[in-house]
Design a protein around this motif. Structure first.
Motif, PDB file in Angstrom:
ATOM      1  N   VAL A   1     -30.954  53.587 -10.532  1.00  0.00           N
ATOM      2  CA  VAL A   1     -31.073  52.805  -9.179  1.00  0.00           C
ATOM      3  C   VAL A   1     -30.040  51.691  -9.143  1.00  0.00           C
ATOM      4  O   VAL A   1     -30.271  51.063  -8.225  1.00  0.00           O
TER       5      VAL A   1
ATOM      6  N   LYS B   1     -36.441  51.945  -6.959  1.00  0.00           N
ATOM      7  CA  LYS B   1     -35.592  50.778  -6.903  1.00  0.00           C
ATOM      8  C   LYS B   1     -36.458  49.534  -7.344  1.00  0.00           C
ATOM      9  O   LYS B   1     -36.024  48.762  -8.398  1.00  0.00           O
TER      10      LYS B   1
ATOM     11  N   THR C   1     -31.431  60.456  -7.277  1.00  0.00           N
ATOM     12  CA  THR C   1     -32.076  59.287  -7.924  1.00  0.00           C
ATOM     13  C   THR C   1     -33.319  59.660  -8.312  1.00  0.00           C
ATOM     14  O   THR C   1     -33.864  59.032  -9.461  1.00  0.00           O
TER      15      THR C   1
END
Length: 84
Positions: free
Chosen positions: A32, A80, A26
């Motif tokens: 995300v 995110k 990530t």
């Protein structure tokens, strides 16, 4: 080191290390899309509670594992929110 404490440190190391590849991917890709905001939010709160529990008990395997995992989970959660 006592046998139960050794098991605790081994469990803590394995569960924390198992989280690292997802975190690294990530961080590296900033992708995300496959991460659930709801799941990571609940997960981060759960890990924070485990950390508090470990601190209250003075159980350092629990504290160490959950401190690292919480930092990684919060970083992914922040990404995110930033990159969605």
């Amino acid at each position: 080191m006592q046998y139960p404490e050794l098991i605790g440190y081994c469990a803590a190391a394995l569960t924390t290390v198992s989280f690292a590849p997802q975190a690294w991917l990530t961080f590296r890709t900033r992708d995300v899309r496959g991460i659930s905001l709801g799941m990571y939010s609940v997960f981060a709160v759960g890990v924070a509670l485990w950390l508090a529990y470990g601190l209250l008990l003075g159980a350092w395997p629990i504290v160490a594992a959950n401190a690292v995992t919480l930092a990684l989970a919060l970083a992914i959660l922040a990404m995110k929110l930033r990159y969605r």
